[in-house]
Write a protein that holds these residues in place. Structure first.
Motif, PDB file in Angstrom:
ATOM      1  N   TYR A 318      -3.040   3.772   1.194  1.00  0.00           N
ATOM      2  CA  TYR A 318      -2.732   3.631  -0.236  1.00  0.00           C
ATOM      3  C   TYR A 318      -3.153   4.909  -0.936  1.00  0.00           C
ATOM      4  CZ  TYR A 318      -7.763   2.669  -0.831  1.00  0.00           C
ATOM      5  OH  TYR A 318      -9.127   2.758  -0.815  1.00  0.00           O
ATOM      6  N   ARG A 322      -1.564   4.423  -6.913  1.00  0.00           N
ATOM      7  CA  ARG A 322      -0.802   3.200  -6.622  1.00  0.00           C
ATOM      8  C   ARG A 322      -1.707   1.979  -6.516  1.00  0.00           C
ATOM      9  NH1 ARG A 322       4.140   2.862  -5.743  1.00  0.00           N
ATOM     10  NH2 ARG A 322       4.102   1.047  -4.388  1.00  0.00           N
ATOM     11  N   ASP A 325      -2.408   0.876 -10.023  1.00  0.00           N
ATOM     12  CA  ASP A 325      -1.229   0.186 -10.580  1.00  0.00           C
ATOM     13  C   ASP A 325      -1.070  -1.196  -9.963  1.00  0.00           C
ATOM     14  OD1 ASP A 325      -0.785   2.466 -11.946  1.00  0.00           O
ATOM     15  OD2 ASP A 325       1.010   3.095 -10.820  1.00  0.00           O
ATOM     16  N   LEU A 353       2.016  -1.036  -0.698  1.00  0.00           N
ATOM     17  CA  LEU A 353       1.004  -0.006  -0.963  1.00  0.00           C
ATOM     18  C   LEU A 353       1.060   1.145   0.032  1.00  0.00           C
ATOM     19  CD1 LEU A 353      -2.293  -1.903  -1.857  1.00  0.00           C
ATOM     20  CD2 LEU A 353      -1.132  -0.168  -3.229  1.00  0.00           C
ATOM     21  N   SER A 356       4.309   4.744   0.835  1.00  0.00           N
ATOM     22  CA  SER A 356       5.351   4.517  -0.166  1.00  0.00           C
ATOM     23  C   SER A 356       6.051   5.812  -0.566  1.00  0.00           C
ATOM     24  CB  SER A 356       4.773   3.818  -1.393  1.00  0.00           C
ATOM     25  OG  SER A 356       4.403   4.779  -2.343  1.00  0.00           O
ATOM     26  N   GLU A 358       7.104   6.541  -3.407  1.00  0.00           N
ATOM     27  CA  GLU A 358       6.566   7.044  -4.680  1.00  0.00           C
ATOM     28  C   GLU A 358       5.383   7.982  -4.429  1.00  0.00           C
ATOM     29  OE1 GLU A 358       7.534   3.984  -4.200  1.00  0.00           O
ATOM     30  OE2 GLU A 358       9.084   3.753  -5.746  1.00  0.00           O
ATOM     31  N   ASP A 359       4.570   7.635  -3.438  1.00  0.00           N
ATOM     32  CA  ASP A 359       3.447   8.528  -3.144  1.00  0.00           C
ATOM     33  C   ASP A 359       3.948   9.864  -2.609  1.00  0.00           C
ATOM     34  OD1 ASP A 359       1.377   7.019  -4.018  1.00  0.00           O
ATOM     35  OD2 ASP A 359       1.014   6.039  -2.090  1.00  0.00           O
TER      36      ASP A 359
END
Ligand code: MIG
Length: 668
Positions: A318, A322, A325, A353, A356, A358-359
């Motif tokens: 993770y 994130r 969030d 998590l 991802s 997005e990461d």
């Protein structure tokens, strides 16, 4: 290098990947196969009903990749079910074998989608996320010719040290030097051969790279040299993430020099993996990469001469942002009467998590002063980590060839390292996957490779272990590895010790052959593991065969991969093959077999192989480790043609970080 038969097309502004080493003139514009509707479609091409598609390296499903959709995107996923689209390595090379025969290499380090007759059964469609890529169209009369041309474009494959063809034992984890001692004794006292034992993450101090726990491995240097005297190499794991801890020199130096990947505001990007919070060295930044590579010296100075690089997709449990969030979202569900969709939403928050997109989108690299979002270069990360180590090895220990293999990879990394096939399971279907991945990886340049034998996740049975071993003895990287919490699966733990010992000894008897065939494949840009489809073109049964392989110039294998079997169907692709039924390297029966289908009985303590007509298989007297193999004991089996001579390759030391290899021609 002069490469004919390759057309290079540059679209947009591709990122330099280093995959191709040959100088090839490129042109901009359209390709003859291209029939594209938008600039993210690399091409669509019609497939004839029986056209076959080969390649894609590390991927699920068969040797013929037709009938599925694949994504080349380095992914940490331990569930290699047939519905997965990507695994740890990204190898965007395919060969279309049909009415027209051609190869395609899409050099682009972000995700590429290969829709191989999935959306439309008669169409191959390749799409990228952004129109910045280089496409190579490779001509040739046969898939093998195309593969050879491709391989000569991307440079010679990595040569592992000879000892790395010995049998290697691993587990997550052997926690202490005493545990390791127990494993070595377990093998040696039972008279089983062994060349290496692996150290998984728990050898470290708090999962900090380049540290060794002094409590669990006291006097590590002495221990390494003691076991080396017994011809055992210890191979530690290195993870991509560096623990955030003030006072830990790797972290301090990385932070001070700005060597870590950044977030969008220019602060160090923080993720969590084994050690808790970590920073990722920016392997796309030359200076950072050189710095990290030299860190391996700490362990090399302690006598270590082999490494495996893990979690370098990179795997992220993770990220701080994130997690924050996600926790907020989870809390927002409190007190709600959760409908079914809300419930799944809640689950997704937690499951999403790790690893991802997005990461990856909020992580940045410094490539020669340019700020590049990780997304654009995702597939290069693990390769660059591994290259950083391999470049450093030449400086640190030029008189050694240090073993290196990685989990994540991109084409180009095959020049400096091997790969293993990642976290498979103790499933029968994964024996077959092991077999099918070997030729596909060879096509993409990865020759030093193997699966976690007997399966990483889940519990194996004795029968599965024996059957897998009968294939495992042909994997260049022959390693037994298993996950935390699974049943012990070191071979000396099973009941039928004699059978395991015989199969392991057979591996050692075969090593000079396997090593020589591996070196030939490296030097000639060829496959060590060939599909029958390549060796017997035009024979429809050979072309459809997905569970047998040609291994080197002399033999064919057909392992059993189903439980409670008394044997299997084998297709004999030519007359005059010699069937060899091994009980042990010394004890075998031979018979000549004719072309055709046959059911062959194979007990679980036997290995049956086939020697090609006119060829012979060299065998040596087995030994307890590679260092004790005596090449003067070579004898041949088979039906060699008159004048048959076998070219044997032998390692004689190392220079500039590479093995010195001698060629010896011997006759039966
Ligand atoms: O999240 O180091 O693929 O071989 O044993 C798991 C522990 C991390 C994954 C590797 C596996 C290794 C394991 N690692």
């Amino acid at each position: 290098m002069d490469i004919v038969g390759v057309n290079k097309y540059i679209f947009g502004a591709p990122i330099e990947t280093d995959a191709v080493t040959a100088d090839i003139d490129g042109s901009e514009g359209n390709v003859r196969f291209v029939d594209v509707s938008d600039d993210k479609t690399v091409l669509t091409c019609k497939l004839g009903k029986s056209d076959k598609i080969y390649g894609l390296g590390e991927a699920v499903r068969g040797i013929n990749k037709r009938g599925w959709i694949y994504e080349t995107y380095c992914t940490d996923d331990p569930m290699h079910t047939e519905t997965k689209r990507s695994l740890y390595g990204a190898h965007p090379f395919v060969v279309v074998d049909g009415e027209s025969v051609f190869g395609l290499f899409v050099d682009y380090p972000d995700k590429i989608v290969f829709d191989v007759g999935y959306t439309k059964t008669n169409e191959l469609k390749i799409t990228v996320g952004a129109p910045d890529y280089t496409l190579y169209v490779i001509e040739g009369d046969t898939p093998e010719e195309i593969i050879k041309r491709f391989r000569s474009m991307i440079g010679q494959s990595y040569i592992a040290p000879f000892w790395a063809f010995g049998f290697q034992q691993s587990r997550w984890s052997y926690y202490t030097s005493k545990d390791v001692r127990g494993i070595i004794d377990g093998y040696r006292k039972n008279g089983f051969p062994l060349d290496a034992v692996y150290l998984d993450i728990d050898y470290m101090e708090d999962f900090k790279d380049f540290t060794v726990s002094t409590e669990r491995f006291p006097n590590f240097k002495e221990f390494v040299s003691k076991v080396k005297e017994e011809n055992i190499h210890l191979v530690p794991i290195i993870d991509a993430g560096v623990k955030m801890e003030d006072g830990y020199c790797v972290y301090d130096e990385g932070k001070q020099n700005g060597y870590f990947c950044k977030d969008k505001d220019g602060n160090d990007f923080i993720a969590a993996v084994w050690p808790g919070k970590v920073c990722f060295p920016d392997f796309l930044n030359e200076e950072a990469s050189d710095w990290f590579g030299m860190k391996y010296k700490t362990l090399i100075d302690l006598g270590i001469d082999g490494f495996w690089n893990d979690m370098n997709e990179p795997a992220i449990f993770y990220s701080e942002k994130r997690l924050a969030d996600a926790l907020e979202k989870v809390v927002s569900y409190r007190g709600k009467n959760l409908g079914i969709y809300d419930f799944f939403g809640l689950k997704d928050v937690v499951l999403g998590l790790s690893n991802s997109y997005e990461d990856y989108s909020s992580m940045y690299h410094n490539m020669g002063g340019r700020k590049i979002c990780h997304n654009r270069v995702h597939n290069l990360f693990g390769s660059r980590m591994t290259r950083s180590a391999s470049n450093a090895f030449r400086k640190i220990a030029p008189d050694k060839n240090i073993l290196m293999f990685s989990r994540a990879s991109y084409i180009g990394m095959h020049r400096c390292s091997g790969i293993w096939m990642g976290d498979n399971q103790s499933w029968w279907s994964h024996i077959k996957l092991n077999l099918q991945m070997l030729p596909s990886l060879n096509m993409c340049g990865f020759l030093y490779t193997g699966a976690d034998m007997v399966g990483f996740g889940d519990n194996c049975t004795e029968e599965l272990a024996l059957r897998w071993l009968a294939l495992g003895i042909f994997n260049p990287l022959m390693r037994n590895h298993s996950a935390l919490g699974t049943r012990d699966q070191e071979f000396f733990r099973f009941e039928n010790k004699e059978a395991f010992k015989n199969l392991l000894s057979l591996r050692y008897a075969l090593i000079p052959y396997l090593y020589s065939e591996y070196i030939k494949a490296v030097k000639n840009d060829e496959l060590m593991f060939r599909p029958l489809a390549f060796a017997f073109r035009g024979d429809k049964f050979a072309e459809a065969c997905e569970d047998q392989l040609m291994v080197g110039e002399s033999i064919m294998i057909a392992p059993v991969y189903e439980p409670n079997a008394i044997g299997r169907n084998v297709y004999i692709p030519e007359d005059g093959m010699t069937e060899v039924r091994f009980k042990s390297p010394m004890q075998y029966e031979i018979k000549e077999v004719a072309k055709g289908h046959r059911f062959v009985e194979i007990a679980d303590d036997e290995v049956v192989i086939y020697i090609r007509k006119g060829k012979a298989l060299p065998l040596v007297k087995p030994a307890s480790c590679t260092a004790e193999l005596d090449l003067d004991t070579v004898s041949f089996i088979g039906t060699p043609d008159e004048g048959f001579a076998y070219t044997l390759y032998v390692e004689k030391g190392a220079e500039n970080g590479e093995s010195i290899i001698e060629e010896k021609v011997i006759c039966p």
